[in-house]
Write an enzyme that holds these catalytic residues in place. Sequence first.
Site, short mmCIF file in Angstrom:
data_model
loop_
_atom_site.label_atom_id
_atom_site.label_comp_id
_atom_site.label_asym_id
_atom_site.label_seq_id
_atom_site.Cartn_x
_atom_site.Cartn_y
_atom_site.Cartn_z
N ARG A 26 -8.77 -12.92 -32.47
CA ARG A 26 -10.13 -13.47 -32.62
C ARG A 26 -10.86 -12.90 -33.83
NH1 ARG A 26 -12.52 -15.43 -27.55
NH2 ARG A 26 -10.83 -16.65 -26.69
N ARG A 30 -17.57 -14.68 -33.65
CA ARG A 30 -19.02 -14.49 -33.65
C ARG A 30 -19.51 -13.10 -34.01
NH1 ARG A 30 -19.66 -17.53 -27.95
NH2 ARG A 30 -17.81 -16.21 -27.69
N ARG A 39 -21.63 -21.55 -37.69
CA ARG A 39 -21.65 -22.00 -36.30
C ARG A 39 -23.03 -22.53 -35.88
NH1 ARG A 39 -21.70 -23.25 -31.59
NH2 ARG A 39 -20.76 -22.18 -29.83
N ASP A 75 -8.21 -23.30 -31.06
CA ASP A 75 -8.27 -22.66 -29.75
C ASP A 75 -7.04 -23.09 -28.97
OD1 ASP A 75 -10.38 -21.10 -28.00
OD2 ASP A 75 -9.33 -22.50 -26.70
N TYR A 152 -6.23 -23.21 -17.01
CA TYR A 152 -7.44 -23.93 -17.41
C TYR A 152 -7.43 -25.37 -16.91
CZ TYR A 152 -8.85 -19.97 -20.25
OH TYR A 152 -9.25 -18.72 -20.64
O1 CP3 Z 1 -7.86 -15.26 -33.14
C1 CP3 Z 1 -8.47 -16.02 -33.93
O2 CP3 Z 1 -9.34 -15.64 -34.75
C2 CP3 Z 1 -8.04 -17.48 -33.97
C3 CP3 Z 1 -8.76 -18.37 -33.16
C4 CP3 Z 1 -8.68 -18.29 -31.64
C5 CP3 Z 1 -9.77 -18.66 -30.83
N1 CP3 Z 1 -9.35 -18.67 -29.53
C6 CP3 Z 1 -11.08 -19.01 -31.33
C7 CP3 Z 1 -12.24 -19.05 -30.40
C8 CP3 Z 1 -7.61 -18.00 -30.78
C9 CP3 Z 1 -6.21 -17.48 -31.12
C10 CP3 Z 1 -8.06 -18.25 -29.46
C11 CP3 Z 1 -7.18 -18.12 -28.29
C12 CP3 Z 1 -7.73 -18.32 -26.95
N2 CP3 Z 1 -8.74 -19.14 -26.53
C13 CP3 Z 1 -7.19 -17.69 -25.81
C14 CP3 Z 1 -5.99 -16.79 -25.80
C15 CP3 Z 1 -6.33 -15.42 -26.23
C16 CP3 Z 1 -7.28 -14.70 -25.31
O3 CP3 Z 1 -8.37 -14.39 -25.77
O4 CP3 Z 1 -6.88 -14.46 -24.17
C17 CP3 Z 1 -7.93 -18.13 -24.69
C18 CP3 Z 1 -7.73 -17.71 -23.24
C19 CP3 Z 1 -8.90 -19.06 -25.17
C20 CP3 Z 1 -9.87 -19.83 -24.36
C21 CP3 Z 1 -11.26 -19.59 -24.83
N3 CP3 Z 1 -11.78 -20.12 -26.00
C22 CP3 Z 1 -12.24 -18.77 -24.24
C23 CP3 Z 1 -12.09 -18.01 -22.94
C24 CP3 Z 1 -13.37 -18.81 -25.09
C25 CP3 Z 1 -14.66 -18.05 -24.95
C26 CP3 Z 1 -15.73 -18.94 -24.43
C27 CP3 Z 1 -17.06 -18.57 -24.98
O5 CP3 Z 1 -17.95 -19.41 -24.81
O6 CP3 Z 1 -17.20 -17.48 -25.54
C28 CP3 Z 1 -13.06 -19.66 -26.18
C29 CP3 Z 1 -13.95 -20.01 -27.32
C30 CP3 Z 1 -13.54 -19.49 -28.63
N4 CP3 Z 1 -12.26 -19.59 -29.13
C31 CP3 Z 1 -14.38 -18.86 -29.60
C32 CP3 Z 1 -13.57 -18.59 -30.71
C33 CP3 Z 1 -13.98 -17.97 -32.02
C34 CP3 Z 1 -15.87 -18.64 -29.49
C35 CP3 Z 1 -16.44 -19.89 -30.09
C36 CP3 Z 1 -17.90 -19.90 -30.37
O7 CP3 Z 1 -18.70 -20.16 -29.46
O8 CP3 Z 1 -18.27 -19.75 -31.56
#
Ligand code: CP3
Length: 346
Positions: A26, A30, A39, A75, A152
């Site tokens: 990640r 943010r 964003r 994602d 999910y």
């Molecule tokens: O790593 C990176 O920088 C690449 C991008 C990336 C994101 N998600 C961007 C993201 C990667 C590799 C992921 C993987 C991901 N997404 C996983 C597997 C890794 C882990 O963390 O266990 C999972 C389970 C997800 C599902 C997911 N997506 C969740 C639980 C969330 C958080 C929800 C929230 O509202 O915070 C996301 C959103 C997400 N994915 C964000 C980012 C940068 C936050 C987006 C935002 O609101 O700006």
Amino acid sequence: MKSEETLLLRVVRSERAERVPMWMMRQAGRYLPEYRAIRKDRSMLQMVQTPEVAAEVTLQPLKRFPLDAAIIFADILTPLIGMGVSLDFVAGEGPQLAPHIRTQADVDRLSLPHPSESVGYTLDAIRIVSRELAGKTPLFGFSGAPFTLSCYLIEGGSPGDAANVKRMMYSAPAVWHSLQDKLSQLVIEYLVAQVEAGADLLQLFDSWLGLLGPSDYKEYVEPYLLRIIDEVKARVSVPLIFFGTSTGGLFPQLSKLNADAFGVDWRLSLPDAETRLGRKIPLQGNLDPLLLCYGTWEKIRPEAERILNEGRGLAGHIFNLGHGILQETPIDNVERLVDFVRNFKA
Ligand code: CP3
């Protein structure tokens, strides 16, 4: 320099390296003010679905810190949209998916379009980033693994204790297996397409796998992971890292996977992970992201040093956090950590 020669790719192939490569899960997110600026006017999905924006955000952390890899901004859940599922990231609640997949009819309705149709935007973003990096820094493509994607799809959001997932496994195993089969096809095609678009290596995220015990892993998950990794590696020749959390109890079995390296979270030391795997293989990890977020540098430094020292005896060590970086993490802590790891003599 050709990308085959970069530090991280050498380490993942168990070759000797002059220092420890580092990236952060990640890393585009943010905690970066420049991410929040983009964003502000867009949803997370709009960012992922606009290749120029996804490419720019992918490169943001590399412009700020001397990291050894980029990971494409997408994602694990975005490929599910093409299956006919609606996805929304709701502030404070995490991802929301509908409809919930619970029956054979639900599974049958999921479609399997080619990645170029369903996630062409991510493939385009990979093409842009790959061109910009020009082989100097390797680019990760990635996918969620079927178990975590199922969590999910079945629960409709973050799975908690995954009661409905286990209900399907135990009470409707044929439905479970047909869902895993479909998701395995999705994951294989998605990973291969990312490499064809320019990704230099892959990470498979099975973030929720630690919810399962060894017997369930063997029966309900292992056949699909074996198949995905073997088929991807037969079709494209890039390294693949397997990552899960709370999977310590499963490491002896994970060892059977033909991955090139394993991600380790902070619950297990790197040498303990190697012992449980029972063989020498590069490992990635494993600083607690909460320590990086809330710790002072006086607390973070000795932990980073311990991890680096423990990494010395491994077949290879890629420094990372044990899970994704948190939004509240002070930039200053990240800067000091990257600098410390970079100057540590392997
Ligand atoms: O790593 C990176 O920088 C690449 C991008 C990336 C994101 N998600 C961007 C993201 C990667 C590799 C992921 C993987 C991901 N997404 C996983 C597997 C890794 C882990 O963390 O266990 C999972 C389970 C997800 C599902 C997911 N997506 C969740 C639980 C969330 C958080 C929800 C929230 O509202 O915070 C996301 C959103 C997400 N994915 C964000 C980012 C940068 C936050 C987006 C935002 O609101 O700006």
